[in-house]
Design a protein around this motif. Structure first.
Motif, PDB file in Angstrom:
ATOM      1  N   MET B  54      -3.194  84.176  44.075  1.00 23.93           N
ATOM      2  CA  MET B  54      -2.099  84.830  44.764  1.00 23.93           C
ATOM      3  C   MET B  54      -2.442  86.259  45.142  1.00 23.93           C
ATOM      4  SD  MET B  54       1.838  85.064  43.585  1.00 23.93           S
ATOM      5  CE  MET B  54       1.967  83.338  43.206  1.00 23.93           C
ATOM      6  N   ASN B  55      -1.781  86.796  46.143  1.00 22.77           N
ATOM      7  CA  ASN B  55      -2.004  88.166  46.561  1.00 22.77           C
ATOM      8  C   ASN B  55      -1.564  89.139  45.488  1.00 22.77           C
ATOM      9  OD1 ASN B  55      -0.907  90.798  47.855  1.00 22.77           O
ATOM     10  ND2 ASN B  55      -2.254  89.915  49.398  1.00 22.77           N
ATOM     11  N   PHE B  56      -2.319  90.229  45.361  1.00 21.83           N
ATOM     12  CA  PHE B  56      -2.061  91.192  44.305  1.00 21.83           C
ATOM     13  C   PHE B  56      -0.642  91.740  44.357  1.00 21.83           C
ATOM     14  CE2 PHE B  56      -2.755  94.555  41.394  1.00 21.83           C
ATOM     15  CZ  PHE B  56      -2.149  95.670  41.918  1.00 21.83           C
ATOM     16  N   PHE B  57      -0.192  92.098  45.552  1.00 22.30           N
ATOM     17  CA  PHE B  57       1.108  92.786  45.625  1.00 22.30           C
ATOM     18  C   PHE B  57       2.232  91.867  45.203  1.00 22.30           C
ATOM     19  CE2 PHE B  57      -0.294  96.741  47.198  1.00 22.30           C
ATOM     20  CZ  PHE B  57      -1.477  96.464  47.846  1.00 22.30           C
ATOM     21  N   LEU B  58       2.077  90.588  45.548  1.00 16.77           N
ATOM     22  CA  LEU B  58       3.073  89.617  45.114  1.00 16.77           C
ATOM     23  C   LEU B  58       3.017  89.497  43.588  1.00 16.77           C
ATOM     24  CD1 LEU B  58       5.062  88.071  46.682  1.00 16.77           C
ATOM     25  CD2 LEU B  58       3.485  86.141  46.804  1.00 16.77           C
ATOM     26  N   ALA B  59       1.777  89.426  43.087  1.00 17.34           N
ATOM     27  CA  ALA B  59       1.593  89.299  41.639  1.00 17.34           C
ATOM     28  C   ALA B  59       2.189  90.494  40.933  1.00 17.34           C
ATOM     29  CB  ALA B  59       0.105  89.182  41.319  1.00 17.34           C
ATOM     30  N   LEU B  60       2.078  91.659  41.558  1.00 15.02           N
ATOM     31  CA  LEU B  60       2.608  92.867  40.961  1.00 15.02           C
ATOM     32  C   LEU B  60       4.116  92.748  40.754  1.00 15.02           C
ATOM     33  CD1 LEU B  60       1.402  96.267  41.386  1.00 15.02           C
ATOM     34  CD2 LEU B  60       3.689  96.065  42.228  1.00 15.02           C
ATOM     35  N   PHE B  61       4.798  92.270  41.781  1.00 11.65           N
ATOM     36  CA  PHE B  61       6.246  92.148  41.641  1.00 11.65           C
ATOM     37  C   PHE B  61       6.631  91.090  40.627  1.00 11.65           C
ATOM     38  CE2 PHE B  61       7.824  95.303  44.220  1.00 11.65           C
ATOM     39  CZ  PHE B  61       7.095  95.396  45.389  1.00 11.65           C
ATOM     40  N   ILE B  62       5.858  90.009  40.612  1.00 12.04           N
ATOM     41  CA  ILE B  62       6.150  88.989  39.615  1.00 12.04           C
ATOM     42  C   ILE B  62       5.934  89.551  38.223  1.00 12.04           C
ATOM     43  CG2 ILE B  62       5.467  86.743  38.713  1.00 12.04           C
ATOM     44  CD1 ILE B  62       4.846  85.866  41.484  1.00 12.04           C
ATOM     45  N   GLY B  63       4.868  90.360  38.091  1.00  9.80           N
ATOM     46  CA  GLY B  63       4.598  90.984  36.796  1.00  9.80           C
ATOM     47  C   GLY B  63       5.758  91.851  36.363  1.00  9.80           C
ATOM     48  N   MET B  64       6.283  92.628  37.300  1.00 11.58           N
ATOM     49  CA  MET B  64       7.414  93.485  36.960  1.00 11.58           C
ATOM     50  C   MET B  64       8.613  92.642  36.554  1.00 11.58           C
ATOM     51  SD  MET B  64       7.104  96.432  39.876  1.00 11.58           S
ATOM     52  CE  MET B  64       8.440  97.501  39.351  1.00 11.58           C
ATOM     53  N   GLY B  65       8.774  91.518  37.266  1.00  8.80           N
ATOM     54  CA  GLY B  65       9.888  90.643  36.939  1.00  8.80           C
ATOM     55  C   GLY B  65       9.766  90.059  35.543  1.00  8.80           C
ATOM     56  N   VAL B  66       8.562  89.584  35.233  1.00  5.57           N
ATOM     57  CA  VAL B  66       8.355  89.011  33.898  1.00  5.57           C
ATOM     58  C   VAL B  66       8.624  90.056  32.823  1.00  5.57           C
ATOM     59  CG1 VAL B  66       6.634  88.063  32.331  1.00  5.57           C
ATOM     60  CG2 VAL B  66       6.710  87.283  34.692  1.00  5.57           C
ATOM     61  N   ALA B  67       8.112  91.266  33.062  1.00 10.00           N
ATOM     62  CA  ALA B  67       8.321  92.327  32.084  1.00 10.00           C
ATOM     63  C   ALA B  67       9.798  92.634  31.944  1.00 10.00           C
ATOM     64  CB  ALA B  67       7.555  93.580  32.489  1.00 10.00           C
ATOM     65  N   ALA B  68      10.509  92.636  33.063  1.00 14.57           N
ATOM     66  CA  ALA B  68      11.942  92.924  33.004  1.00 14.57           C
ATOM     67  C   ALA B  68      12.653  91.876  32.162  1.00 14.57           C
ATOM     68  CB  ALA B  68      12.521  92.963  34.416  1.00 14.57           C
ATOM     69  N   LEU B  69      12.246  90.640  32.339  1.00 18.55           N
ATOM     70  CA  LEU B  69      12.852  89.556  31.556  1.00 18.55           C
ATOM     71  C   LEU B  69      12.596  89.761  30.070  1.00 18.55           C
ATOM     72  CD1 LEU B  69      14.322  87.286  32.942  1.00 18.55           C
ATOM     73  CD2 LEU B  69      12.454  85.768  32.332  1.00 18.55           C
ATOM     74  N   CYS B  70      11.327  90.044  29.738  1.00 19.99           N
ATOM     75  CA  CYS B  70      10.995  90.281  28.334  1.00 19.99           C
ATOM     76  C   CYS B  70      11.757  91.480  27.804  1.00 19.99           C
ATOM     77  CB  CYS B  70       9.498  90.524  28.175  1.00 19.99           C
ATOM     78  SG  CYS B  70       8.502  89.108  28.608  1.00 19.99           S
ATOM     79  N   ALA B  71      11.881  92.511  28.654  1.00 14.68           N
ATOM     80  CA  ALA B  71      12.602  93.701  28.225  1.00 14.68           C
ATOM     81  C   ALA B  71      14.057  93.368  27.953  1.00 14.68           C
ATOM     82  CB  ALA B  71      12.501  94.789  29.284  1.00 14.68           C
ATOM     83  N   LEU B  72      14.594  92.439  28.740  1.00 14.37           N
ATOM     84  CA  LEU B  72      15.975  92.027  28.511  1.00 14.37           C
ATOM     85  C   LEU B  72      16.120  91.454  27.100  1.00 14.37           C
ATOM     86  CD1 LEU B  72      18.809  91.559  29.633  1.00 14.37           C
ATOM     87  CD2 LEU B  72      18.039  89.371  30.518  1.00 14.37           C
ATOM     88  N   LEU B  73      15.172  90.554  26.761  1.00 10.91           N
ATOM     89  CA  LEU B  73      15.252  89.929  25.442  1.00 10.91           C
ATOM     90  C   LEU B  73      15.001  90.947  24.328  1.00 10.91           C
ATOM     91  CD1 LEU B  73      13.234  86.734  26.328  1.00 10.91           C
ATOM     92  CD2 LEU B  73      15.676  86.865  25.843  1.00 10.91           C
ATOM     93  N   ILE B  74      13.872  91.686  24.479  1.00  5.89           N
ATOM     94  CA  ILE B  74      13.531  92.647  23.428  1.00  5.89           C
ATOM     95  C   ILE B  74      14.576  93.742  23.351  1.00  5.89           C
ATOM     96  CG2 ILE B  74      11.829  94.354  22.729  1.00  5.89           C
ATOM     97  CD1 ILE B  74       9.687  92.641  23.888  1.00  5.89           C
ATOM     98  N   GLY B  75      14.997  94.232  24.519  1.00  9.10           N
ATOM     99  CA  GLY B  75      15.964  95.314  24.548  1.00  9.10           C
ATOM    100  C   GLY B  75      17.303  94.915  23.954  1.00  9.10           C
ATOM    101  N   ALA B  76      17.671  93.659  24.161  1.00 13.32           N
ATOM    102  CA  ALA B  76      18.948  93.211  23.608  1.00 13.32           C
ATOM    103  C   ALA B  76      18.955  93.393  22.099  1.00 13.32           C
ATOM    104  CB  ALA B  76      19.180  91.749  23.960  1.00 13.32           C
TER     105      ALA B  76
END
Lengths: 288, 287, 375
Positions: B54-76
């Protein structure tokens, strides 16, 4: 059945070492009210003092250990007076003290690496003469029994002193509210210094025990102390007896966890337990 | 020249990390040691996805999304804690995520790491030269800086400041403080993942050793040095702590003690900062 | 001082650093006279520091020997050591060595975690690089300027499996490995090979490099009653494991990997009776004595010591013959057939830059000294 007995023994030995860490840590935390990570450097520093006096200078065992413990206490006292006290006087927040203690740990670790190289070293002079005792199918060594007994004695001694002696009452007063204690006439500065000496000395015992049980390396203090801190917290921070119970519980969960799952996850188990306890019983499992 | 470009790129990446951690520590007053985990999540996600083509820039946004999801769980979980307990809890999460990187071998290859991560390409242009990558990193840094300043000065930011100063009153005033803490945490984590993606693509090899507790402590040190609750301070702190060890390489300590002397100097700086200037170089908020 | 003042100070500091680095970096070409500069990338602080220290000891001995004999083509050799802290700092180190110091070659890294990020830089610059310990598969890969003095783990793992199954006749093995690239790689190859030969791996688990308590893992192993324990671990973990095996009263024979070469393990007091694999020549006492005479009697010596020693001598030989042009050095390394090595009896590289052959020995420790076993 043999396996269960062995795991029980493993738990007691590991729990004893964690308990020693927790006792010293609780003492310091209850008076100074911050997480002193530098404690880790002092604990392992004591083990290195023993390494030097016992193996290089060939002092007798008891004298070497005494040197180590006193050195640890002294170092803790000095650090308190030069670094933590000025910060406390200035009413610095816990986090500042925590960060300062991280600096202390880094400095101590570098000095140890400079003086003793980064090799992993063992403390015992002659391992061949280990006495292994067997009970009910599980094996435990003389050294390990001594460690367990030491932990029990220290725990009782510290609890007794805290509850019944004048010194203990003064400490508890300071822990409650330092300013009021000082107004009432308690020489809090001197006492806090002494508590750091005592707590660091006990931490030194923990480091030495761990050194004899496995070995020493300049960076091994942090893992040891983190597990002791977790033990103290899950037991109930600030209370010596509960810290010891927490230590046993943590050791039990770790050993059973490794038995059931895998050794690879060991590091994460302790912290997972910590987080679960913090979520559901933040004052500690054994608190009222 | 390449060496300087290299240092500049690293400084940009770490500045992004510093800015994002500052959102939690400086603006919100909560010392989080969990940042290395999100840095790693961004890095591993991007590495795995770009290797799949996949293209890097797309991967970058997906990476941010995954991190946001994890942050939701951990942050909760984390947002229920306060003070020292928060620090310890965040420390715990970093260790657990590190264990995951190390042991989930089927995905992350464990200690063997993931190699051969490609540089980004955009419409046929490849960012393989150091100069191009520096420009890319600085652009992302500018975007991050703008976002952080925007968040800080917005109404959302003002409420977060109120929570920092006195959480009880904020709750009394009717704000659901846990939700604000959570949202800030998620935003910070996303930017940390952004830095992770940049890092993975630049260094082209990642393994768990880049995402340990020590890394979290280092990021914290950069913003303490630079000054909390100050975006420019965050960048300054990151730049100094990246550049200083490199400068010390040239000082010429005898080689057998050079490395330890650097660590010693680093620890001494932390202590001196706490003793004499706890608000950091440019900070307005004292820890 | 106001914060404006600090901002200015901060900017001045950064500017000074930039100026410093720029001034140092103004020679754009490798110089034709003056000392020959060779860069070294090793872990000199942190958990893996003892490997860097050991490598340094070997390199210093080789350096002294080379310079005492008049240097290379009349020029002295100079080593530039940098600490790569066994992680991605390796990339920064390689950047500095190639673009600021303009070294003719680089020795290292020792850790795969440093090599991964660092090697692309050497590859792009064409700088001849000899790895001295990094063993993750494929690092030296391809027809380029990267070579490795240390055989890939796949060779060692297969050798051990074969030895344990065929020579020792063991059929049930427990594996306890250190969780890093070396241990992980070895355990995988060993398990696959041993099972393919017909043996059973009854236990397979790992522990962290700095683990201090493996008693419960050992309890599990004890319950499986294996014929042998394969222990690809670094000295710290190996010592802890052996020590706690004694505590538990376990007498199962143990086979270790080549990381156990060196005083850190031999002097630990638990090494007696343990078998371990080494490169076919290893670290003879005469070599160890020479290293200690130069660097001090408590110097850490382990497998990295002879690897570093050989790497520097190899480079000196190749430069003496081919000069300091990087392409020429790479050609020289490709055609190398070096027989004066301490680490392996013959060092020559295949088309990927990996060692062509790696013969291994098995040693058993008697007291504190290793004794070679016939294969």
């Amino acid at each position: 059945m043999e396996v269960a007995v062995q795991i029980l023994f493993n738990t007691f030995v590991a729990g004893a070492i964690y308990a020693l860490v927790a006792i010293g840590f609780n003492l310091i935390y209850s008076t100074a009210r911050f997480f002193d990570v530098g404690y880790a450097g002092i604990a392992i520093g004591a083990a290195y003092v023993v390494l030097y006096t016992y193996k290089t200078l060939q002092f007798p065992l008891v004298i070497s250990i005494a040197c180590g413990v006193i050195a640890a206490g002294g170092l803790g006292w000095v650090i308190e007076k030069t670094i933590y006290k000025p910060l406390r006087v200035r009413k610095a927040s816990n986090t500042v003290l925590l960060v300062a203690s991280i600096g202390v740990l880094t400095v101590l670790q570098s000095i140890l690496a400079l003086l003793f190289t980064s090799q992993f070293q063992t403390l015992s002079r002659d391992i061949g003469s280990l006495h292994v005792l067997e009970f009910g199918g599980g094996a435990i060594t003389e050294t390990q029994v001594i460690i367990i007994v030491t932990a029990i004695i220290l725990m009782c001694a510290v609890m007794y002193v805290l509850r019944y002696s004048l010194f203990g009452k003064a400490i508890r007063a300071i822990a409650d509210d330092e300013e009021v204690a000082r107004i009432v006439g308690i020489p809090s500065e001197r006492l806090i210094g002494f508590v750091f000496f005592l707590g660091s000395a006990i931490g030194g015992v923990a480091g030495i025990a761990s050194g004899f049980d496995s070995g020493v390396h300049p960076t091994s203090g942090l893992t040891l102390v983190l597990e002791g801190i977790i033990a103290a917290i899950i037991g109930g921070i600030g209370n010596v007896g509960r810290g010891v119970l927490g230590a046993l519980l943590l050791a039990a969960i770790e050993n059973v966890g490794v038995w059931l799952v895998s050794g690879e996850w060991r590091g994460a188990i302790a912290f997972a337990v910590l987080i679960l306890v913090l979520l559901f019983r933040p004052r500690g499992i054994f608190s009222t | 020249m390449d060496y300087l470009l290299h240092i500049a790129i690293l400084a940009s990446i770490w500045s992004i990390l510093a800015l994002s951690l500052n959102l939690v520590v400086g603006e919100m007053g909560l010392v989080s040691l969990a940042h290395a985990a999100f840095f790693g999540i961004g890095a591993y996600t991007t590495a795995l996805i770009t290797q799949a083509g996949m293209n890097f820039f797309l991967a970058l946004f997906i990476g941010m999304g995954v991190a946001a999801l994890c942050a939701l769980l951990i942050g909760a979980v984390l947002s229920r804690f306060k003070g020292d307990i928060y620090v310890l809890g965040s420390l715990g999460f970093t260790v657990i995520v590190y264990s995951l990187f190390l042991n989930a071998q089927d995905i992350t290859h464990g200690p063997l790491g993931i190699a051969g991560i490609m540089r980004p390409t955009l419409f046929g242009f490849s960012f393989s030269s150091s100069t191009a990558y520096l420009i890319l990193s600085v652009v992302f840094l500018a975007v991050t800086y703008a976002c952080c300043v925007f968040v800080t000065n917005s109404a959302f930011g003002r409420i977060v400041h109120a929570i920092r100063e006195d959480e009880t009153i904020a709750t009394l005033l009717g704000y659901r403080t846990v939700q604000y803490k959570l949202l800030m945490f998620i935003i910070a984590a996303s930017f940390a993942a952004l830095a992770g993606s940049l890092y993975a693509s630049y260094i082209s090899f990642i393994d768990p050793s880049s995402f340990t507790l020590n890394v979290s402590i280092f990021i914290l040190a950069t913003i303490i040095l630079g000054g909390l609750a100050n975006s420019r301070g965050a960048i300054l702190g990151a730049v100094i702590l990246i550049a200083l060890p490199e400068a010390l390489r040239f000082v010429g300590f005898p080689t057998d003690i050079a490395a330890q002397m650097r660590l010693l100097t680093y620890g001494a700086i932390l202590i001196a900062l706490m003793l004499y200037r706890p608000q950091g170089l440019l900070g307005t908020f004292r820890l | 001082m106001g914060s404006k003042m600090w901002l200015i100070i901060g900017i001045v500091v950064v500017a000074l650093i930039v100026a410093f680095a720029y001034m140092r970096g103004t020679d754009t070409a490798v110089s034709e006279s003056g000392p020959i500069k060779i860069g070294v990338s090793m872990p000199l602080s942190g958990e893996a520091a003892s490997y860097g220290e050991a490598g340094r000891a070997g390199l210093e001995l080789a350096l002294k020997e080379i310079n005492d004999a008049g240097g290379v083509n009349g020029r002295t050799v100079e080593l530039i050591y940098e600490d790569d802290t066994c992680d991605s700092t390796g990339a920064t180190v390689f950047q500095k060595l190639t673009s600021i110091d303009n070294v003719v070659a680089i020795i290292g890294p020792v850790c795969s975690a440093a090599a991964g990020p660092a090697l692309p830089i050497a590859r792009a610059a064409g700088t001849p690089t000899i790895l001295i310990g990094a063993s993750a598969p494929g690092l030296a890969g391809g027809d380029d300027s990267i070579f490795s003095n240390y055989a890939s783990d796949s060779l060692q793992g297969k050798f051990v499996a074969d030895y344990v199954y065929n020579t020792l006749g063991k059929r049930k093995v427990a594996v306890l490995y250190v969780k890093n690239d070396w241990g992980q790689g070895l355990q995988q190859v060993f398990s696959d090979s041993f099972t393919a030969l017909g043996g059973t791996v009854v236990f397979n688990d790992g522990a962290a490099q700095d683990a201090t308590d493996v008693k419960t893992l050992l309890t599990k192993i004890k319950a499986e009653q294996p014929d042998l324990i394969y222990l690809p671990a670094y000295p710290a973990l190996a010592v802890v494991t052996l020590r706690q095996m004694k505590d538990l009263g376990m007498i199962t024979p143990v086979m270790g990997g080549d990381a156990l070469v060196g005083d850190e393990f031999l002097n630990s007091g638990v090494a007696d009776g343990v078998m371990y694999v080494t490169g076919a020549v290893g670290t003879p006492d005469s070599f160890k004595d020479k290293v200690k005479a130069l660097s001090g009697s408590d110097t850490a010596i382990n497998i990295i010591t002879p690897l570093g020693y050989d790497a520097l001598h190899i480079l000196a030989n190749v430069i003496a013959e081919k000069g300091t042009d990087p392409k020429a050095i790479v050609e020289g390394l490709k055609g190398l057939n070096y027989t004066s090595g301490i680490s392996f009896s013959v060092i020559s590289y295949d088309q990927n830059g990996d060692l062509k052959e790696a013969a291994y020995d098995v040693n058993v420790v008697k007291g504190k000294t290793p004794e070679k076993l016939s294969l």
